[in-house]
Each structure stands twice: as C-alpha cells, then as structure tokens.
Design a protein around this motif. Structure first.
Motif, short mmCIF file in Angstrom:
data_model
loop_
_atom_site.label_atom_id
_atom_site.label_comp_id
_atom_site.label_asym_id
_atom_site.label_seq_id
_atom_site.Cartn_x
_atom_site.Cartn_y
_atom_site.Cartn_z
N ARG A 25 0.82 -1.20 0.00
CA ARG A 25 0.00 0.00 0.00
C ARG A 25 0.85 1.25 0.00
O ARG A 25 2.00 1.24 0.46
CB ARG A 25 -0.90 0.01 1.24
CG ARG A 25 -1.91 -1.11 1.21
CD ARG A 25 -2.81 -1.16 2.40
NE ARG A 25 -2.94 0.08 3.12
CZ ARG A 25 -3.31 0.16 4.38
NH1 ARG A 25 -3.57 -0.93 5.06
NH2 ARG A 25 -3.42 1.32 4.99
N ASP A 26 0.27 2.33 -0.50
CA ASP A 26 0.94 3.62 -0.44
C ASP A 26 1.28 3.96 1.01
O ASP A 26 0.48 3.74 1.91
CB ASP A 26 0.02 4.71 -1.02
CG ASP A 26 0.57 5.31 -2.29
OD1 ASP A 26 1.43 4.69 -2.92
OD2 ASP A 26 0.12 6.40 -2.64
N GLY A 27 2.45 4.50 1.21
CA GLY A 27 2.89 4.86 2.54
C GLY A 27 3.58 3.74 3.28
O GLY A 27 4.08 3.95 4.38
N SER A 28 3.61 2.56 2.69
CA SER A 28 4.30 1.46 3.37
C SER A 28 5.79 1.50 3.05
O SER A 28 6.20 2.00 2.02
CB SER A 28 3.71 0.11 2.95
OG SER A 28 3.92 -0.11 1.57
N ILE A 29 6.58 0.99 3.98
CA ILE A 29 8.02 0.88 3.79
C ILE A 29 8.33 -0.59 3.53
O ILE A 29 7.96 -1.45 4.32
CB ILE A 29 8.80 1.41 5.01
CG1 ILE A 29 8.52 2.90 5.20
CG2 ILE A 29 10.30 1.14 4.85
CD1 ILE A 29 9.12 3.50 6.45
N ASP A 30 8.98 -0.86 2.39
CA ASP A 30 9.22 -2.25 2.01
C ASP A 30 10.47 -2.82 2.67
O ASP A 30 11.16 -2.13 3.43
CB ASP A 30 9.28 -2.39 0.48
CG ASP A 30 10.46 -1.71 -0.16
OD1 ASP A 30 11.44 -1.35 0.54
OD2 ASP A 30 10.43 -1.54 -1.40
N ALA A 31 10.75 -4.08 2.38
CA ALA A 31 11.87 -4.79 3.02
C ALA A 31 13.22 -4.18 2.69
O ALA A 31 14.17 -4.33 3.45
CB ALA A 31 11.85 -6.26 2.60
N SER A 32 13.31 -3.45 1.57
CA SER A 32 14.60 -2.82 1.21
C SER A 32 14.73 -1.43 1.81
O SER A 32 15.71 -0.74 1.55
CB SER A 32 14.76 -2.77 -0.31
OG SER A 32 13.79 -1.91 -0.88
N GLY A 33 13.73 -1.00 2.61
CA GLY A 33 13.81 0.30 3.28
C GLY A 33 13.40 1.47 2.41
O GLY A 33 13.87 2.58 2.61
N GLN A 34 12.49 1.23 1.47
CA GLN A 34 11.99 2.31 0.64
C GLN A 34 10.51 2.53 0.91
O GLN A 34 9.76 1.57 1.08
CB GLN A 34 12.19 1.98 -0.84
CG GLN A 34 13.64 1.87 -1.22
CD GLN A 34 13.80 1.74 -2.71
OE1 GLN A 34 13.71 2.73 -3.42
NE2 GLN A 34 13.99 0.52 -3.17
N ILE A 35 10.10 3.78 0.94
CA ILE A 35 8.70 4.10 1.15
C ILE A 35 8.03 4.28 -0.20
O ILE A 35 8.58 4.89 -1.11
CB ILE A 35 8.51 5.34 2.05
CG1 ILE A 35 7.04 5.49 2.42
CG2 ILE A 35 9.09 6.60 1.42
CD1 ILE A 35 6.78 6.43 3.58
N LYS A 36 6.84 3.69 -0.33
CA LYS A 36 6.09 3.76 -1.57
C LYS A 36 5.06 4.90 -1.46
O LYS A 36 4.27 4.93 -0.53
CB LYS A 36 5.36 2.45 -1.83
CG LYS A 36 4.53 2.47 -3.10
CD LYS A 36 3.79 1.18 -3.29
CE LYS A 36 2.95 1.25 -4.55
NZ LYS A 36 2.11 0.07 -4.69
N LEU A 37 5.11 5.81 -2.42
CA LEU A 37 4.16 6.92 -2.47
C LEU A 37 3.70 7.10 -3.91
O LEU A 37 4.49 7.47 -4.78
CB LEU A 37 4.81 8.21 -1.95
CG LEU A 37 5.31 8.15 -0.51
CD1 LEU A 37 6.18 9.36 -0.20
CD2 LEU A 37 4.12 8.08 0.44
N ALA A 38 2.43 6.82 -4.16
CA ALA A 38 1.81 6.95 -5.49
C ALA A 38 2.61 6.22 -6.56
O ALA A 38 2.80 6.71 -7.67
CB ALA A 38 1.63 8.42 -5.85
N GLY A 39 3.10 5.03 -6.23
CA GLY A 39 3.82 4.21 -7.19
C GLY A 39 5.30 4.52 -7.30
O GLY A 39 6.04 3.81 -7.97
#
Length: 95
Positions: free
Chosen positions: A72-86
C-alpha cells in the motif's frame, strides 16, 4: 464502541508499540508534495516534515509503516523504501 481492527493493523500497531522508546530516527527525501501530505495524517504519529521535501520518521513511525500489510501507499518495504503513489524513495537511518 469497539473499533474493528484488521490483522494487518493489529500487527502494525504491535510492532510500533514495541519501537515506541527506540531513539532511532530515519529520513527520506520524498519531494514537497508528498512531505506536505504527511502533515495531514492522523496515524502514525512521529513523522515530521523538515521542509524542502524531506521528512523524518521516529522508530515508532518507521516500524508502523514497515509492518503495513501489502504494498500500500505509505508502506516501507523490506529494502527500506517508502512507496508513495507508485514511486519509491529510500528511507535512511540517521541514528
């Protein structure tokens, strides 16, 4: 009145509670538009708009967003990146 909480929300809250007293902070350069969007969030607490498109996350906020289910938008993935609008932005540990 009891609030309905999904299993994913419960995991995110538990993880964040465990990190509440952790002094570690993280920053991300996400651009002005996204940084200002964090000002409007009620949850999680612990996100500061530093200006010029940069935001700081407390360990509580980082852990909460890290344990949000799905991609989901706003989540931080396993590689330490935050997802915002793709788009993905690196979140860097400060201390």
């Amino acid at each position: 009145m009891n609030e309905r909480v999904s299993p994913g929300q419960a995991r995110a809250r538990l993880a964040a509670e465990q990190a509440r007293d952790d002094p570690t902070t993280y920053t991300a350069d996400v651009g002005t538009h996204y940084a200002e969007g964090f000002d409007e969030l009620d949850k999680p607490q612990g996100i500061t708009n530093l200006g010029n498109g940069r935001v700081r996350f407390t360990a509580y906020a980082y852990t909460y967003l890290r344990h949000v289910t799905g991609h989901r938008d706003g989540s931080i993935d396993a590689s330490g990146q935050i997802k915002l609008a793709g788009d993905y932005f690196p979140v860097i540990r400060e201390r």
